[in-house]
Enzyme design. Structure first.
Site, mmCIF file in Angstrom:
data_model
loop_
_atom_site.group_PDB
_atom_site.id
_atom_site.type_symbol
_atom_site.label_atom_id
_atom_site.label_comp_id
_atom_site.label_asym_id
_atom_site.label_seq_id
_atom_site.Cartn_x
_atom_site.Cartn_y
_atom_site.Cartn_z
ATOM 1 N N LYS A 183 0.910 -1.139 0.182
ATOM 2 C CA LYS A 183 0.143 -0.086 -0.085
ATOM 3 C C LYS A 183 0.992 1.437 -0.080
ATOM 4 C CE LYS A 183 -1.643 2.999 2.323
ATOM 5 N NZ LYS A 183 -1.349 4.199 1.943
ATOM 6 N N GLY A 237 7.044 5.236 7.980
ATOM 7 C CA GLY A 237 6.074 6.440 8.067
ATOM 8 C C GLY A 237 6.636 7.228 9.434
ATOM 9 N N SER A 238 5.584 7.830 9.767
ATOM 10 C CA SER A 238 5.819 8.657 10.937
ATOM 11 C C SER A 238 5.742 7.751 12.309
ATOM 12 C CB SER A 238 4.765 9.663 11.036
ATOM 13 O OG SER A 238 3.469 9.009 10.938
ATOM 14 N N THR A 239 6.152 8.267 13.349
ATOM 15 C CA THR A 239 6.136 7.483 14.490
ATOM 16 C C THR A 239 4.792 7.451 15.047
ATOM 17 O OG1 THR A 239 8.357 8.359 15.256
ATOM 18 C CG2 THR A 239 7.005 7.777 17.283
ATOM 19 N N GLY A 242 3.277 4.861 13.045
ATOM 20 C CA GLY A 242 3.905 3.487 13.420
ATOM 21 C C GLY A 242 3.426 2.877 14.481
ATOM 22 N N GLU A 259 9.796 1.519 10.579
ATOM 23 C CA GLU A 259 10.987 2.442 10.447
ATOM 24 C C GLU A 259 10.380 3.958 10.473
ATOM 25 O OE1 GLU A 259 14.060 1.766 10.137
ATOM 26 O OE2 GLU A 259 13.895 -0.124 9.684
ATOM 27 N N CYS A 293 13.813 11.291 6.746
ATOM 28 C CA CYS A 293 13.652 10.592 8.178
ATOM 29 C C CYS A 293 14.863 11.145 8.868
ATOM 30 C CB CYS A 293 13.485 9.282 8.293
ATOM 31 S SG CYS A 293 14.450 8.268 7.264
ATOM 32 N N GLU A 392 9.697 16.269 14.749
ATOM 33 C CA GLU A 392 10.116 16.209 13.564
ATOM 34 C C GLU A 392 9.255 17.411 12.737
ATOM 35 O OE1 GLU A 392 9.155 12.712 11.355
ATOM 36 O OE2 GLU A 392 11.136 12.583 10.587
HETATM 37 P P1 NAD Z 1 2.799 8.742 7.523
HETATM 38 O O1 NAD Z 1 3.038 8.056 8.767
HETATM 39 O O2 NAD Z 1 1.780 9.959 7.438
HETATM 40 O O3 NAD Z 1 2.101 7.731 6.531
HETATM 41 C C1 NAD Z 1 3.024 6.608 5.735
HETATM 42 C C2 NAD Z 1 2.135 5.668 5.261
HETATM 43 O O4 NAD Z 1 1.012 5.103 6.209
HETATM 44 C C3 NAD Z 1 1.073 6.061 4.197
HETATM 45 O O5 NAD Z 1 1.367 5.216 3.239
HETATM 46 C C4 NAD Z 1 -0.076 6.063 4.833
HETATM 47 O O6 NAD Z 1 -1.244 6.158 4.071
HETATM 48 C C5 NAD Z 1 -0.015 4.980 5.894
HETATM 49 N N1 NAD Z 1 -1.064 5.202 6.955
HETATM 50 C C6 NAD Z 1 -1.562 6.472 7.687
HETATM 51 N N2 NAD Z 1 -2.525 6.170 8.376
HETATM 52 C C7 NAD Z 1 -2.598 4.531 8.724
HETATM 53 C C8 NAD Z 1 -2.970 3.585 9.574
HETATM 54 N N3 NAD Z 1 -3.901 4.079 10.470
HETATM 55 N N4 NAD Z 1 -2.788 2.497 9.325
HETATM 56 C C9 NAD Z 1 -1.946 2.004 8.407
HETATM 57 N N5 NAD Z 1 -1.367 2.756 7.533
HETATM 58 C C10 NAD Z 1 -1.531 4.139 7.594
HETATM 59 O O7 NAD Z 1 4.113 9.217 7.016
HETATM 60 P P2 NAD Z 1 4.487 10.213 5.812
HETATM 61 O O8 NAD Z 1 4.067 11.428 6.157
HETATM 62 O O9 NAD Z 1 3.811 9.511 4.663
HETATM 63 O O10 NAD Z 1 6.115 10.067 5.639
HETATM 64 C C11 NAD Z 1 6.985 10.904 6.481
HETATM 65 C C12 NAD Z 1 7.315 10.089 7.705
HETATM 66 O O11 NAD Z 1 7.909 8.852 7.248
HETATM 67 C C13 NAD Z 1 8.119 10.934 8.393
HETATM 68 O O12 NAD Z 1 7.885 10.877 9.838
HETATM 69 C C14 NAD Z 1 9.710 10.264 8.229
HETATM 70 O O13 NAD Z 1 10.921 10.266 9.157
HETATM 71 C C15 NAD Z 1 9.092 8.807 8.230
HETATM 72 N N6 NAD Z 1 10.367 8.020 7.466
HETATM 73 C C16 NAD Z 1 10.928 7.108 7.992
HETATM 74 C C17 NAD Z 1 11.870 6.406 7.399
HETATM 75 C C18 NAD Z 1 12.987 5.427 8.041
HETATM 76 O O14 NAD Z 1 13.550 4.651 7.290
HETATM 77 N N7 NAD Z 1 12.877 5.570 9.199
HETATM 78 C C19 NAD Z 1 12.223 6.739 5.953
HETATM 79 C C20 NAD Z 1 11.322 7.796 5.319
HETATM 80 C C21 NAD Z 1 10.405 8.320 5.943
#
Ligand code: NAD
Length: 500
Positions: A183, A237-239, A242, A259, A293, A392
């Site tokens: 997804k 994605g975001s903490t 996550g 991550e 990130c 962040e």
């Molecule tokens: P986000 O957490 O908003 O979304 C990430 C993904 O999760 C998207 O595909 C979104 O549709 C999905 N999502 C949202 N709500 C969900 C739920 N309730 N259940 C399951 N999936 C859900 O993050 P973002 O804004 O897309 O990305 C930016 C974040 O990603 C930043 O915090 C960044 O630090 C982090 N990031 C981490 C790494 C790493 O390797 N540690 C790498 C890149 C980005």
């Protein structure tokens, strides 16, 4: 196969483009000019269910059983070739979705090919277990271990580095023998669908082993992470999200790796090569418009060099070219979408309210072609307790914080919930080693910043995640160990003699 046109995409399930069961669509915009250039279906619960069933059926199929280690290696090599052969097109799609510099997205596609080849080479390592002597029992009782795939991996990725972060999951998942349902982010779903289309056109990928369902996080994402047919959840994605994802996988007792975000310290000591350190700070927080990130968003500078360092940093920042991501002269492009740009502006305003000074930037550049542009911004007079230093921002905003000595630098570096990465700039190698030991982060760069490699594990301490991607550790996230005891004695066993 499929009904994919230039800009109207459907989902990719069971090896072909498939219509959604719902009518809602997600528009995809180019952040450089605001133009809507594509749309994808907003995957429903039924769509995710269909993809998970297809993946389970494919995982159990005779076709996939024929993909022994050597055939999986060839499959991964073929995917690498497909990515390279279509590098320009895929890079262009990435830039059109999230505004990253075209030079950068081209480089990312090169990395994607490298990751597939690296995990292709590791395929052979997956099958091998070990024999274990079993102490205190008969000599003809022995044990061996096998490494087996989980089954179906449910992968969820963010918008900032769409294909590369998907490859970090897809390559080891396939190497270990899993099926995959992806997804992608609602901001950047097109490149994932095009990659699936190319892989199915040009490799022997069995139907249903690799599926892509775009959609909203709260519907498609949440359905995937809570689906009982998913054996392993892999999330970037975001903490905040996550935590939800890990809890959801936990309720199912699925394996999970997450991550997450970072608020990473980039620490400069007086002995550092200052020019190099300034470049490292720029690379850490302004490159990619700060949307990484591992961004070095907290710039910790020793007080003995603070003022000179800041002057030189501001000089360099004032020379940054903000503009069209397709233009090779541009240093930083737009933010990936308007809301993210607004969030960054809100944080800058909050920083001012908290008492920080905007030493550079802070606003949209004059004459910006869309609402997604923000100037590279340097905040000074920042205290590490301020929200701008603790949260962040995910944009090109550096918070510069002075420190008195090494002990204070370490204390400031660690005074944060995150623990993803850190940079240290010093010519004193004893000090470098001490900092590498003392900073609580998954990656520490000494006199460098933002280097990654397929064979080097990457991941977070503390609230920056669970698990590792890349390297042998990254492969391990995608298999489980089975232990087999064999009694070759042929003797009849006493029913009550067991010890456990
Ligand atoms: P986000 O957490 O908003 O979304 C990430 C993904 O999760 C998207 O595909 C979104 O549709 C999905 N999502 C949202 N709500 C969900 C739920 N309730 N259940 C399951 N999936 C859900 O993050 P973002 O804004 O897309 O990305 C930016 C974040 O990603 C930043 O915090 C960044 O630090 C982090 N990031 C981490 C790494 C790493 O390797 N540690 C790498 C890149 C980005």
């Amino acid at each position: 196969m499929g009904n994919c046109t230039m800009d109207e995409y459907s989902m990719h399930i069971g090896g072909e483009f498939t219509d959604s069961t719902g009518d809602d669509r997600i528009p995809v915009r180019n952040p450089y000019n605001g133009e809507e250039w594509a749309s994808v279906p907003s995957g429903t619960e039924e769509d995710i269910d269909r993809a998970v069933r297809a993946a389970n059926a494919a995982f159990e199929s005779d076709a996939w059983a024929e993909f022994t280690q050597s055939r999986r290696r060839e499959l991964l090599y073929d995917i690498a070739d497909v990515v390279e052969a279509n590098l320009e097109e895929l890079a262009r799609l990435e830039t059109k979705q999230n505004g990253r510099l075209f030079t950068e997205t081209q480089g990312q596609m090169g990395h994607v090919a490298e990751y597939f080849r690296y995990f292709g080479r590791l395929c052979e390592a997956v099958g091998s277990g070990r024999t274990n002597p079993v102490d205190g029992t008969k000599a003809d009782l022995f044990n061996f271990t096998k490494k087996e795939p989980y089954g179906v991996v449910g992968a969820i990725t963010p918008w900032n580095v769409p294909i590369l972060l998907s490859a970090w999951k897809l390559a080891p998942a396939l190497a270990a023998g899993n099926a995959f349902v992806h997804k992608p982010s609602e901001q950047t779903p097109v490149s994932a669908l095009r990659l699936a289309e190319l892989i199915y056109e040009e490799t022997e990928m069995p139907d249903g082993i690799y599926n892509v369902v775009p959609g909203d996080g709260e519907v498609a994402g949440a359905t995937l992470t809570s689906h009982s047919g998913v054996d392993k959840v892999a999330f970037t994605g975001s903490t905040a999200v996550g935590r939800e994802v890990a809890a959801s996988a936990g309720r199912n007792l699925s394996a999970v790796s997450v991550e997450l975000g970072g608020k990473n310290p980039n620490v400069i000591f007086p002995s550092a090569n200052i020019e190099n350190a300034i470049n490292g700070v720029m690379r850490g927080i302004f490159a990619s418009t700060g949307q990484v990130c591992m961004a070095g968003s907290r710039v910790l500078v020793h007080e003995a060099i603070h003022d000179e360092f800041l002057d030189r940093l501001l000089d360099n920042v004032s020379a940054i070219e903000v503009g069209d991501p397709m233009d090779p002269e541009t240093d930083i492009g737009p933010m990936a979408f308007r809301d993210q740009c607004e969030t960054v502006k809100e944080y800058i305003g909050l920083g001012e309210e908290e008492g920080a000074t905007i030493a550079y930037g802070g606003d949209s550049p004059e004459g910006a072609p869309s609402e997604c542009f923000i100037e590279p911004t340097v905040l000074t007079n920042v205290d590490n307790d301020m929200q701008v230093a603790q949260e962040e921002i995910f944009g090109p905003v550096a918070s510069v914080i002075p420190f008195e000595d090494e002990a204070e630098a370490v204390a400031l570096a660690n005074d944060i919930d995150y623990g993803l990465a850190a940079g240290v700039w010093t010519e004193d190698m004893r000090q470098a080693h001490r900092l590498a030991d003392d900073i609580r982060a998954g990656t520490v760069w000494i006199n460098q910043y933002r280097i990654i490699a397929p064979n080097v594990p990457f991941g977070g301490f503390k609230d920056s995640g669970i698990g590792r991607e890349s390297g042998l550790e990254g492969l391990k996230e995608y298999y489980q160990t089975k232990s087999v005891y064999m009694d070759l004695s042929g003797e009849v066993t006493d029913p009550f003699a067991g010890e456990y």
